[in-house]
Design a protein around this motif. Sequence first.
Motif, short mmCIF file in Angstrom:
data_model
loop_
_atom_site.label_atom_id
_atom_site.label_comp_id
_atom_site.label_asym_id
_atom_site.label_seq_id
_atom_site.Cartn_x
_atom_site.Cartn_y
_atom_site.Cartn_z
N THR A 50 0.82 -1.22 0.00
CA THR A 50 0.00 0.00 0.00
C THR A 50 0.85 1.25 0.00
OG1 THR A 50 -1.82 -1.12 1.13
CG2 THR A 50 -1.77 1.28 1.25
N ARG A 51 1.90 1.25 0.79
CA ARG A 51 2.75 2.44 0.88
C ARG A 51 3.65 2.60 -0.35
NH1 ARG A 51 5.49 3.12 6.63
NH2 ARG A 51 6.00 5.11 5.59
N LEU A 52 3.97 1.49 -1.00
CA LEU A 52 4.80 1.56 -2.21
C LEU A 52 3.97 1.99 -3.43
CD1 LEU A 52 7.69 0.91 -3.40
CD2 LEU A 52 6.71 -1.30 -4.10
N THR A 161 16.50 6.18 -4.36
CA THR A 161 15.24 5.44 -4.48
C THR A 161 15.37 4.06 -3.85
OG1 THR A 161 14.72 6.59 -6.54
CG2 THR A 161 13.53 4.55 -6.10
N THR A 162 16.52 3.42 -4.05
CA THR A 162 16.77 2.12 -3.44
C THR A 162 16.69 2.22 -1.92
OG1 THR A 162 18.22 1.46 -5.26
CG2 THR A 162 18.42 0.24 -3.20
N GLU A 163 17.37 3.19 -1.36
CA GLU A 163 17.38 3.36 0.10
C GLU A 163 15.99 3.65 0.64
OE1 GLU A 163 20.24 6.43 0.71
OE2 GLU A 163 21.94 5.22 0.01
N ALA A 164 15.22 4.43 -0.09
CA ALA A 164 13.88 4.76 0.37
C ALA A 164 12.98 3.52 0.39
CB ALA A 164 13.27 5.83 -0.53
N ILE A 165 13.09 2.70 -0.63
CA ILE A 165 12.26 1.49 -0.70
C ILE A 165 12.70 0.47 0.34
CG2 ILE A 165 11.67 -0.49 -2.16
CD1 ILE A 165 11.65 1.44 -4.54
N VAL A 166 14.00 0.30 0.50
CA VAL A 166 14.51 -0.63 1.51
C VAL A 166 14.08 -0.18 2.91
CG1 VAL A 166 16.61 -1.51 2.60
CG2 VAL A 166 16.45 -1.41 0.11
N ALA A 167 14.14 1.13 3.17
CA ALA A 167 13.70 1.65 4.47
C ALA A 167 12.20 1.42 4.66
CB ALA A 167 14.02 3.14 4.56
N LEU A 168 11.43 1.64 3.62
CA LEU A 168 9.99 1.41 3.68
C LEU A 168 9.70 -0.06 3.96
CD1 LEU A 168 7.12 2.56 3.23
CD2 LEU A 168 7.39 2.00 0.80
N ALA A 170 11.72 -2.19 5.53
CA ALA A 170 12.12 -2.50 6.90
C ALA A 170 11.07 -2.03 7.92
CB ALA A 170 13.46 -1.86 7.20
N GLU A 171 10.46 -0.88 7.64
CA GLU A 171 9.43 -0.36 8.54
C GLU A 171 8.21 -1.28 8.62
OE1 GLU A 171 8.43 3.47 7.08
OE2 GLU A 171 10.46 4.30 7.38
N ASN A 172 8.07 -2.13 7.61
CA ASN A 172 6.89 -2.99 7.54
C ASN A 172 7.24 -4.48 7.61
OD1 ASN A 172 4.42 -1.10 6.84
ND2 ASN A 172 6.16 -0.35 5.63
N GLY A 173 8.38 -4.79 8.20
CA GLY A 173 8.74 -6.18 8.41
C GLY A 173 9.12 -6.93 7.15
N VAL A 174 9.52 -6.21 6.11
CA VAL A 174 9.93 -6.82 4.85
C VAL A 174 11.43 -6.60 4.69
CG1 VAL A 174 9.65 -6.79 2.34
CG2 VAL A 174 7.66 -6.44 3.83
N SER A 175 12.18 -7.65 4.41
CA SER A 175 13.63 -7.56 4.38
C SER A 175 14.20 -7.86 2.99
CB SER A 175 14.25 -8.54 5.38
OG SER A 175 13.85 -9.86 5.11
N VAL A 176 15.38 -7.33 2.74
CA VAL A 176 16.10 -7.56 1.48
C VAL A 176 16.83 -8.89 1.55
CG1 VAL A 176 17.93 -6.72 -0.04
CG2 VAL A 176 16.39 -5.09 1.07
N LEU A 177 16.74 -9.67 0.48
CA LEU A 177 17.47 -10.92 0.38
C LEU A 177 18.73 -10.69 -0.45
CD1 LEU A 177 14.52 -13.41 -0.32
CD2 LEU A 177 15.74 -13.07 1.83
N ALA A 178 19.88 -10.86 0.18
CA ALA A 178 21.15 -10.67 -0.51
C ALA A 178 21.55 -11.98 -1.20
CB ALA A 178 22.22 -10.23 0.47
#
Length: 534
Positions: A50-52, A161-168, A170-178
């Motif tokens: 929703t926020r994205l 833009t990458t940092e903003a989406i990654v931060a968004l 993280a705020e919602n319990g969604v993590s980046v897979l490296a």
Amino acid sequence: MSVVLDLADIQGNILEAYPKQGYFKGRTILLNIGGDSKTSRAANGRHFVTRLLPRVTTALAGASASDAVQPPAIAVNIAFTFYGLLMLGVPTRTLRGLPDEFIDGMAARARMLGDDFSGDHWQDGWDTVWQNKGKPPEAAVHILIVLNQHYTASAADLDATTEAIVALAAENGVSVLAGHNPPGKEQTLYQDITALFDANGKPTPKEHFGFSDGISDPVFEGQYPADRLQNAAIGQGAVDGNGVWRALAAGEFLLGYPDEAQEIPGSAMPLAFSRNGTFMAYRKLHENVGAWNKFIGEQAEKFAAFRGIPVDVARETLLAKMAGRWSDGVPLMKAKDYAEWQAFNEKFPVDSPERERELVDFTYRKDIDGEQCPMTSHTRRVNTRDALDPWVQTDPKQASGSVLNNRRRILRRGLPYGSSDPEATDDGDHGIVMLVVCSSLARQFEFVQQQWIHYGLDANAGNDTCPIVGNHSQGDARNGPKAKFVVPSEQDSGKPPYIAEGLPQFVETRGGEYFFVPSLTALRMIGMGTVDPT
């Protein structure tokens, strides 16, 4: 009746490839939806979506310059795996309406795709992030974010833009897979993609083997305004037995529209969930540039001696016969030999208004035996045009054109990754992130991959595979005789064909997955948790 598409509801990069809109660099981000329960995971994922949503780029960004919508500096698009939709709490009745191949996932279709060619441990060479064997659905890749950078933007804009989406996230319990590299190599957070630039810093359509790519791309109903559609369809759509071109049916590439069978296939319900969405195969393909350069160099010497021509001419000719096009994209059907290629480029120089049409406006009906353009060449395999028309030779009046090809077309998106030079080795990090878009992954993408790339029956070539992207046996007990490629000779020349034997493995899959690319309507439904299949 013409098809009118709702551009504001369709995600970008579907109707028109981003590089054609001035986006030459990008980045893919893989996300996992976290939470300590089924309910919390669904809530976390929905909040993130929703926020994205306000950032998601639509097809309006690719509209003409006269339209009010300006292209964003960084295009943002989103797609989901089956497990991602499951974690988001999409209802079971909706999920079971999704295609079997999408539910299975790419790794489970390895035998069909040829990804298990190397043996039992075929997945060991995949990037770490895609090695999901033994992992529960909760730990898998759930969401794909694709960022594309406009030429007016900077690397700093892409990073921001990458940092903003990654931060968004993280705020919602969604993590980046490296893990965008095979085990043992640096495990990067993201997969960067970029066009290859020339010495003057100008983006080119080249890939790491030196071919011009992305020339031929299907044109379908609604893709362009009515006054442009017919002209755009020439060489890019469907052709009848009289050589008349038309746009393909929209339903071949977008869900919720009639396809080439003149029917709207069943899809996940409700219809608003599927309509204006599509499916995508994400394929990271590593190019063994060192093996390619070595093989082509050796074969050019042999081919030159065999044909009695200069080595540089032999090299370009061999490349053209393998690809079906000369290295700059000129089709063999327009220029059958080196001299005609040079003449073509003099008549239609780069950037001339006629060249773009000439590169795509051709058929194979005058070359049924593949004497001019080998039937086993790459481009003739993946887009057969009218080559499979059974009536061309026996009863031309009944010729049906590309009817056997129309339901196998795919939209090719994506960009190369990494860099290479003439001294590059196979260990380098270079290849293509290919995004294949179509309505049916099984009928379109998987069919082409299995039947036309990794098999030679329709090309009258037995088990010979595509000379460039096919699997190439090295003569082992598992896979049979060494792979070969045959360059036909003209029938009246009195010369035998040239056989290039022992093709190395030029392209290797490094991972990937099947994704659902929802419409903006479906994204809102997912975000609000209001997907109602009843």
